[in-house]
Motif scaffolding. Structure first.
Motif, PDB file in Angstrom:
ATOM      1  N   ILE A 103      12.522  10.617  -6.184  1.00 26.30           N
ATOM      2  CA  ILE A 103      12.139  11.124  -4.864  1.00 26.30           C
ATOM      3  C   ILE A 103      11.884   9.973  -3.900  1.00 26.30           C
ATOM      4  O   ILE A 103      12.319  10.022  -2.737  1.00 26.30           O
ATOM      5  CB  ILE A 103      10.927  12.068  -4.983  1.00 26.30           C
ATOM      6  CG1 ILE A 103      11.349  13.332  -5.747  1.00 26.30           C
ATOM      7  CG2 ILE A 103      10.356  12.405  -3.609  1.00 26.30           C
ATOM      8  CD1 ILE A 103      10.214  14.235  -6.147  1.00 26.30           C
ATOM      9  N   ARG A 104      11.214   8.907  -4.361  1.00 28.36           N
ATOM     10  CA  ARG A 104      10.992   7.741  -3.488  1.00 28.36           C
ATOM     11  C   ARG A 104      12.317   7.130  -3.053  1.00 28.36           C
ATOM     12  O   ARG A 104      12.489   6.741  -1.891  1.00 28.36           O
ATOM     13  CB  ARG A 104      10.128   6.690  -4.190  1.00 28.36           C
ATOM     14  CG  ARG A 104       8.655   7.030  -4.208  1.00 28.36           C
ATOM     15  CD  ARG A 104       7.800   5.842  -4.632  1.00 28.36           C
ATOM     16  NE  ARG A 104       8.162   5.324  -5.933  1.00 28.36           N
ATOM     17  CZ  ARG A 104       7.647   5.749  -7.085  1.00 28.36           C
ATOM     18  NH1 ARG A 104       6.748   6.719  -7.094  1.00 28.36           N
ATOM     19  NH2 ARG A 104       8.024   5.208  -8.221  1.00 28.36           N
ATOM     20  N   GLN A 105      13.291   7.049  -3.973  1.00 30.78           N
ATOM     21  CA  GLN A 105      14.597   6.503  -3.621  1.00 30.78           C
ATOM     22  C   GLN A 105      15.308   7.380  -2.589  1.00 30.78           C
ATOM     23  O   GLN A 105      15.929   6.885  -1.657  1.00 30.78           O
ATOM     24  CB  GLN A 105      15.478   6.344  -4.870  1.00 30.78           C
ATOM     25  CG  GLN A 105      15.007   5.256  -5.806  1.00 30.78           C
ATOM     26  CD  GLN A 105      14.975   3.910  -5.125  1.00 30.78           C
ATOM     27  OE1 GLN A 105      15.956   3.467  -4.545  1.00 30.78           O
ATOM     28  NE2 GLN A 105      13.831   3.253  -5.164  1.00 30.78           N
ATOM     29  N   ALA A 106      15.219   8.694  -2.764  1.00 28.46           N
ATOM     30  CA  ALA A 106      15.847   9.612  -1.816  1.00 28.46           C
ATOM     31  C   ALA A 106      15.224   9.469  -0.431  1.00 28.46           C
ATOM     32  O   ALA A 106      15.937   9.435   0.581  1.00 28.46           O
ATOM     33  CB  ALA A 106      15.719  11.053  -2.320  1.00 28.46           C
ATOM     34  N   ILE A 107      13.909   9.378  -0.377  1.00 32.27           N
ATOM     35  CA  ILE A 107      13.225   9.202   0.902  1.00 32.27           C
ATOM     36  C   ILE A 107      13.601   7.870   1.525  1.00 32.27           C
ATOM     37  O   ILE A 107      13.891   7.783   2.729  1.00 32.27           O
ATOM     38  CB  ILE A 107      11.700   9.332   0.728  1.00 32.27           C
ATOM     39  CG1 ILE A 107      11.348  10.777   0.375  1.00 32.27           C
ATOM     40  CG2 ILE A 107      10.968   8.868   1.990  1.00 32.27           C
ATOM     41  CD1 ILE A 107       9.909  10.966  -0.067  1.00 32.27           C
ATOM     42  N   LYS A 110       0.843  -1.181   0.000  1.00 33.07           N
ATOM     43  CA  LYS A 110       0.000   0.000   0.000  1.00 33.07           C
ATOM     44  C   LYS A 110       0.888   1.244   0.000  1.00 33.07           C
ATOM     45  O   LYS A 110       1.895   1.300   0.684  1.00 33.07           O
ATOM     46  CB  LYS A 110      -0.899   0.003   1.223  1.00 33.07           C
ATOM     47  CG  LYS A 110      -1.868   1.151   1.237  1.00 33.07           C
ATOM     48  CD  LYS A 110      -2.786   1.085   2.421  1.00 33.07           C
ATOM     49  CE  LYS A 110      -3.699   2.284   2.384  1.00 33.07           C
ATOM     50  NZ  LYS A 110      -4.541   2.372   3.554  1.00 33.07           N
ATOM     51  N   THR A 111       0.518   2.228  -0.784  1.00 40.79           N
ATOM     52  CA  THR A 111       1.276   3.469  -0.845  1.00 40.79           C
ATOM     53  C   THR A 111       0.392   4.627  -0.408  1.00 40.79           C
ATOM     54  O   THR A 111      -0.829   4.529  -0.413  1.00 40.79           O
ATOM     55  CB  THR A 111       1.801   3.744  -2.268  1.00 40.79           C
ATOM     56  OG1 THR A 111       0.685   3.853  -3.147  1.00 40.79           O
ATOM     57  CG2 THR A 111       2.732   2.643  -2.731  1.00 40.79           C
ATOM     58  N   THR A 112       1.025   5.703  -0.049  1.00 36.56           N
ATOM     59  CA  THR A 112       0.326   6.915   0.338  1.00 36.56           C
ATOM     60  C   THR A 112       0.785   8.041  -0.566  1.00 36.56           C
ATOM     61  O   THR A 112       1.984   8.210  -0.796  1.00 36.56           O
ATOM     62  CB  THR A 112       0.648   7.275   1.807  1.00 36.56           C
ATOM     63  OG1 THR A 112       0.239   6.201   2.640  1.00 36.56           O
ATOM     64  CG2 THR A 112      -0.058   8.540   2.231  1.00 36.56           C
ATOM     65  N   ARG A 113      -0.158   8.790  -1.085  1.00 37.41           N
ATOM     66  CA  ARG A 113       0.170   9.925  -1.948  1.00 37.41           C
ATOM     67  C   ARG A 113       0.535  11.109  -1.065  1.00 37.41           C
ATOM     68  O   ARG A 113      -0.063  11.343  -0.025  1.00 37.41           O
ATOM     69  CB  ARG A 113      -1.014  10.280  -2.842  1.00 37.41           C
ATOM     70  CG  ARG A 113      -0.675  11.282  -3.898  1.00 37.41           C
ATOM     71  CD  ARG A 113      -1.728  11.310  -4.987  1.00 37.41           C
ATOM     72  NE  ARG A 113      -1.851  10.040  -5.674  1.00 37.41           N
ATOM     73  CZ  ARG A 113      -1.150   9.690  -6.743  1.00 37.41           C
ATOM     74  NH1 ARG A 113      -0.253  10.511  -7.229  1.00 37.41           N
ATOM     75  NH2 ARG A 113      -1.338   8.531  -7.319  1.00 37.41           N
ATOM     76  N   LEU A 114       1.541  11.869  -1.510  1.00 40.03           N
ATOM     77  CA  LEU A 114       2.084  12.969  -0.726  1.00 40.03           C
ATOM     78  C   LEU A 114       2.338  14.158  -1.639  1.00 40.03           C
ATOM     79  O   LEU A 114       2.758  13.983  -2.781  1.00 40.03           O
ATOM     80  CB  LEU A 114       3.401  12.509  -0.083  1.00 40.03           C
ATOM     81  CG  LEU A 114       4.246  13.507   0.655  1.00 40.03           C
ATOM     82  CD1 LEU A 114       3.560  13.934   1.947  1.00 40.03           C
ATOM     83  CD2 LEU A 114       5.594  12.875   0.979  1.00 40.03           C
ATOM     84  N   THR A 115       2.080  15.343  -1.145  1.00 38.66           N
ATOM     85  CA  THR A 115       2.372  16.554  -1.897  1.00 38.66           C
ATOM     86  C   THR A 115       3.468  17.310  -1.173  1.00 38.66           C
ATOM     87  O   THR A 115       3.385  17.512   0.036  1.00 38.66           O
ATOM     88  CB  THR A 115       1.122  17.446  -2.012  1.00 38.66           C
ATOM     89  OG1 THR A 115       0.092  16.714  -2.664  1.00 38.66           O
ATOM     90  CG2 THR A 115       1.418  18.712  -2.780  1.00 38.66           C
ATOM     91  N   VAL A 116       4.503  17.705  -1.901  1.00 38.87           N
ATOM     92  CA  VAL A 116       5.603  18.483  -1.317  1.00 38.87           C
ATOM     93  C   VAL A 116       5.889  19.693  -2.205  1.00 38.87           C
ATOM     94  O   VAL A 116       5.604  19.673  -3.398  1.00 38.87           O
ATOM     95  CB  VAL A 116       6.895  17.650  -1.147  1.00 38.87           C
ATOM     96  CG1 VAL A 116       6.690  16.499  -0.197  1.00 38.87           C
ATOM     97  CG2 VAL A 116       7.392  17.152  -2.473  1.00 38.87           C
TER      98      VAL A 116
END
Length: 70
Positions: free
Chosen positions: A38-42, A7-13
């Motif tokens: 961005i996912r890899q950096a996080i 499950k993933t969560t959508r995020l706004t930055v």
């Protein structure tokens, strides 16, 4: 009904223009999406710092009176 495993969560930055340009260039050069970069950096950040909840992170743009990063 099948259950989603990852499950993933959508995020706004919000990013400053320089960071956005750098991330976009990395994505284009690597032929991957900006979201993937961005996912890899996080993921890397969490791997490095996730086990240290007491970690005190300085916010970018925290400058002292002399204009230097504090």
């Amino acid at each position: 009904m099948s259950e989603r495993r990852n499950k993933t969560t959508r995020l706004t930055v919000s990013l400053d223009d320089g960071d956005y340009a750098a991330l976009t260039a990395i994505a284009e050069k690597s032929d991957v999406s900006l979201s993937w970069v961005i996912r890899q950096a996080i993921h890397r950040f969490v791997q490095e710092h996730g086990a240290h909840p007491e970690l005190s992170l300085r916010l970018a743009g925290s400058f002292g009176k002399d204009g230097q990063d504090t």
